[in-house]
Scaffold this motif. Structure first.
Motif, PDB file in Angstrom:
ATOM      1  N   GLY A 101      -9.615  -5.454  55.760  1.00  0.00           N
ATOM      2  CA  GLY A 101      -9.450  -6.463  56.800  1.00  0.00           C
ATOM      3  C   GLY A 101     -10.555  -7.504  56.783  1.00  0.00           C
ATOM      4  N   LEU A 102     -11.788  -7.078  56.546  1.00  0.00           N
ATOM      5  CA  LEU A 102     -12.918  -8.019  56.488  1.00  0.00           C
ATOM      6  C   LEU A 102     -12.775  -8.992  55.325  1.00  0.00           C
ATOM      7  CD1 LEU A 102     -15.969  -5.698  57.270  1.00  0.00           C
ATOM      8  CD2 LEU A 102     -15.087  -7.546  58.705  1.00  0.00           C
ATOM      9  N   GLN A 103     -12.264  -8.525  54.212  1.00  0.00           N
ATOM     10  CA  GLN A 103     -12.169  -9.377  53.038  1.00  0.00           C
ATOM     11  C   GLN A 103     -11.020 -10.370  53.109  1.00  0.00           C
ATOM     12  OE1 GLN A 103     -12.083  -6.548  49.783  1.00  0.00           O
ATOM     13  NE2 GLN A 103     -14.315  -6.377  49.754  1.00  0.00           N
ATOM     14  N   THR A 104     -10.175 -10.239  54.126  1.00  0.00           N
ATOM     15  CA  THR A 104      -9.115 -11.237  54.327  1.00  0.00           C
ATOM     16  C   THR A 104      -9.568 -12.401  55.186  1.00  0.00           C
ATOM     17  OG1 THR A 104      -8.237 -10.047  56.260  1.00  0.00           O
ATOM     18  CG2 THR A 104      -7.325  -9.468  54.097  1.00  0.00           C
ATOM     19  N   VAL A 105     -10.750 -12.307  55.784  1.00  0.00           N
ATOM     20  CA  VAL A 105     -11.257 -13.404  56.615  1.00  0.00           C
ATOM     21  C   VAL A 105     -11.715 -14.536  55.693  1.00  0.00           C
ATOM     22  CG1 VAL A 105     -12.932 -14.079  58.355  1.00  0.00           C
ATOM     23  CG2 VAL A 105     -11.975 -11.769  58.380  1.00  0.00           C
ATOM     24  N   PRO A 106     -11.182 -15.751  55.844  1.00  0.00           N
ATOM     25  CA  PRO A 106     -11.567 -16.845  54.955  1.00  0.00           C
ATOM     26  C   PRO A 106     -13.039 -17.222  55.122  1.00  0.00           C
ATOM     27  CG  PRO A 106      -9.547 -17.364  56.169  1.00  0.00           C
ATOM     28  CD  PRO A 106     -10.147 -16.143  56.799  1.00  0.00           C
ATOM     29  N   ALA A 107     -13.690 -17.513  54.004  1.00  0.00           N
ATOM     30  CA  ALA A 107     -15.104 -17.911  54.044  1.00  0.00           C
ATOM     31  C   ALA A 107     -15.277 -19.239  54.765  1.00  0.00           C
ATOM     32  CB  ALA A 107     -15.654 -17.993  52.622  1.00  0.00           C
ATOM     33  N   GLU A 108     -14.244 -20.097  54.737  1.00  0.00           N
ATOM     34  CA  GLU A 108     -14.347 -21.403  55.394  1.00  0.00           C
ATOM     35  C   GLU A 108     -14.547 -21.271  56.893  1.00  0.00           C
ATOM     36  OE1 GLU A 108     -11.975 -20.450  53.416  1.00  0.00           O
ATOM     37  OE2 GLU A 108     -12.217 -21.678  51.584  1.00  0.00           O
ATOM     38  N   VAL A 109     -14.018 -20.177  57.473  1.00  0.00           N
ATOM     39  CA  VAL A 109     -14.173 -19.971  58.914  1.00  0.00           C
ATOM     40  C   VAL A 109     -15.643 -19.760  59.260  1.00  0.00           C
ATOM     41  CG1 VAL A 109     -13.514 -18.511  60.858  1.00  0.00           C
ATOM     42  CG2 VAL A 109     -11.847 -19.032  59.083  1.00  0.00           C
ATOM     43  N   THR A 140     -15.187 -12.573  63.622  1.00  0.00           N
ATOM     44  CA  THR A 140     -14.941 -11.390  62.791  1.00  0.00           C
ATOM     45  C   THR A 140     -14.070 -10.357  63.511  1.00  0.00           C
ATOM     46  OG1 THR A 140     -17.068 -11.715  61.688  1.00  0.00           O
ATOM     47  CG2 THR A 140     -16.018  -9.551  61.466  1.00  0.00           C
ATOM     48  N   LEU A 141     -14.476  -9.960  64.709  1.00  0.00           N
ATOM     49  CA  LEU A 141     -13.727  -8.912  65.408  1.00  0.00           C
ATOM     50  C   LEU A 141     -12.293  -9.323  65.746  1.00  0.00           C
ATOM     51  CD1 LEU A 141     -16.372  -7.254  67.775  1.00  0.00           C
ATOM     52  CD2 LEU A 141     -15.450  -6.420  65.612  1.00  0.00           C
ATOM     53  N   PRO A 142     -12.053 -10.548  66.267  1.00  0.00           N
ATOM     54  CA  PRO A 142     -10.645 -10.926  66.514  1.00  0.00           C
ATOM     55  C   PRO A 142      -9.793 -10.944  65.253  1.00  0.00           C
ATOM     56  CG  PRO A 142     -12.118 -12.350  67.752  1.00  0.00           C
ATOM     57  CD  PRO A 142     -12.988 -11.530  66.840  1.00  0.00           C
TER      58      PRO A 142
END
Length: 328
Positions: free
Chosen positions: A216-224, A243-245
């Motif tokens: 799940g963490l690795q799906t968060v875009p770096a641009e965010v 991160t948490l949301p």
């Protein structure tokens, strides 16, 4: 007398000559695209042929055992397995009159909440760690897989040997360090055994939960994160508000699966204490297995109660957590 063809008859012959001939066997209709065939009965079934194997598997592995479990709980079955006829709700009355049941239910609730809560907290920290770049990250990720790859029952037996009062390595280390005066029976009574049971259950639950949260963490875009830093957000604000949301869907999946697995867990407790002494460390799943020795129908009744408890627990959790909003 004129022999010319009447106008209407001539028009009919012209239209008949222009009309395409009816397609015979093996001939394509001129209005149908090349390569197409009439809609067969197989196509009318849609996706049913593709999902039918899965449906049959669910019926055979899930639905049929549940039906048999409910049916068995309503019968009188002796220790030899002979069916002596209907029993109505007598087995359920006998089950709820069992003096061990209140303590077992209490310990089951404590066991489930403690193991799931500790697993989620530790896994979240490990997922955050493994999401960072540091020397040896690949090796530590591989090491985390070990408790998951090994048999849970084998792991529980290994810990039981480690905690043994006579030959256990834990007592030997503590005695050599002078931390205890005499060897302890770590699994000999419920007060000592329960914390160790929780610790071992957390140990075997960490790999799956950590990798789920890491995915799940690795799906968060770096641009965010870059946008958050550009707006002047601190690390704590970024973690709490971004991160948490965004991790919520993976978190809910891990939490629900852990609730089901821990509530129904059998190998850890049976491998270390077999529910003893006197069923003091038995959960409802372990007690169900203990009951089957002298009353199969009562054991089936407890299985029905367990099954209903899992369904209600998951439905209530999903309702409270708002899982539909997490999919949007």
């Amino acid at each position: 007398m004129s022999t010319s063809t009447p106008p209407r008859t001539a028009d009919r012959r012209v239209h008949a000559a222009r009309r395409p001939a009816a397609p015979g066997p093996g001939r394509r209709h001129p209005d149908r695209p090349a390569g197409s065939r009439p809609r067969s009965w197989f196509r009318r079934l849609g996706a049913l042929p593709w999902i039918a194997p899965s449906v049959l598997l669910i019926l055979a592995v899930v639905v049929w055992p549940v039906v048999e479990m409910v049916r068995t709980s309503l019968r009188r079955i002796d220790t030899s397995g002979a069916d002596l006829g209907p029993a109505g709700l007598d087995k359920y009355r006998k089950l709820f009159a069992d003096p061990r049941l209140p303590d077992v239910l209490t310990w089951t609730a404590v066991w489930t909440v403690a193991v799931v809560a500790l697993t989620m907290l530790i896994s979240l920290a490990l997922a955050q760690l493994f999401d960072q770049r540091f020397p040896g990250r690949r090796i530590t990720r591989w090491a985390l897989v070990a408790p998951w790859a090994a048999s849970v029952l084998m792991t529980a037996i290994g810990f039981r040997w480690m905690l043994d009062q006579v030959a256990g390595v834990l007592n030997r280390v503590l005695l050599d360090l002078g931390l205890i005066d005499s060897a302890e029976a770590w699994t000999g009574d419920a007060a000592h055994a329960k914390p160790w049971l929780i610790a071992v259950a957390v140990f075997v639950s960490l790999p799956f939960t950590t990798y789920t949260l890491l995915a799940g963490l690795q799906t968060v875009p770096a641009e965010v994160y870059e946008a958050a830093r550009a707006d002047g957000a601190s690390r704590l604000q970024t973690y709490l508000r971004i991160t948490l949301p965004l991790l919520r869907p993976a978190f809910l999946v891990a939490l629900v699966i852990n609730l089901i697995n821990v509530f129904n867990s059998f190998p850890v407790i049976w491998g270390m204490t077999q529910g003893g002494p006197n069923a003091d460390t038995a959960t409802t799943t372990v007690l169900m297995y203990m009951l089957r020795s002298y009353d199969v129908a009562e054991s089936a009744a407890l299985s029905v109660v367990n099954f209903a408890a899992v369904i209600v627990m998951v439905l209530v959790f999903l309702k409270v957590s708002g899982w539909k909003e997490a999919d949007r």
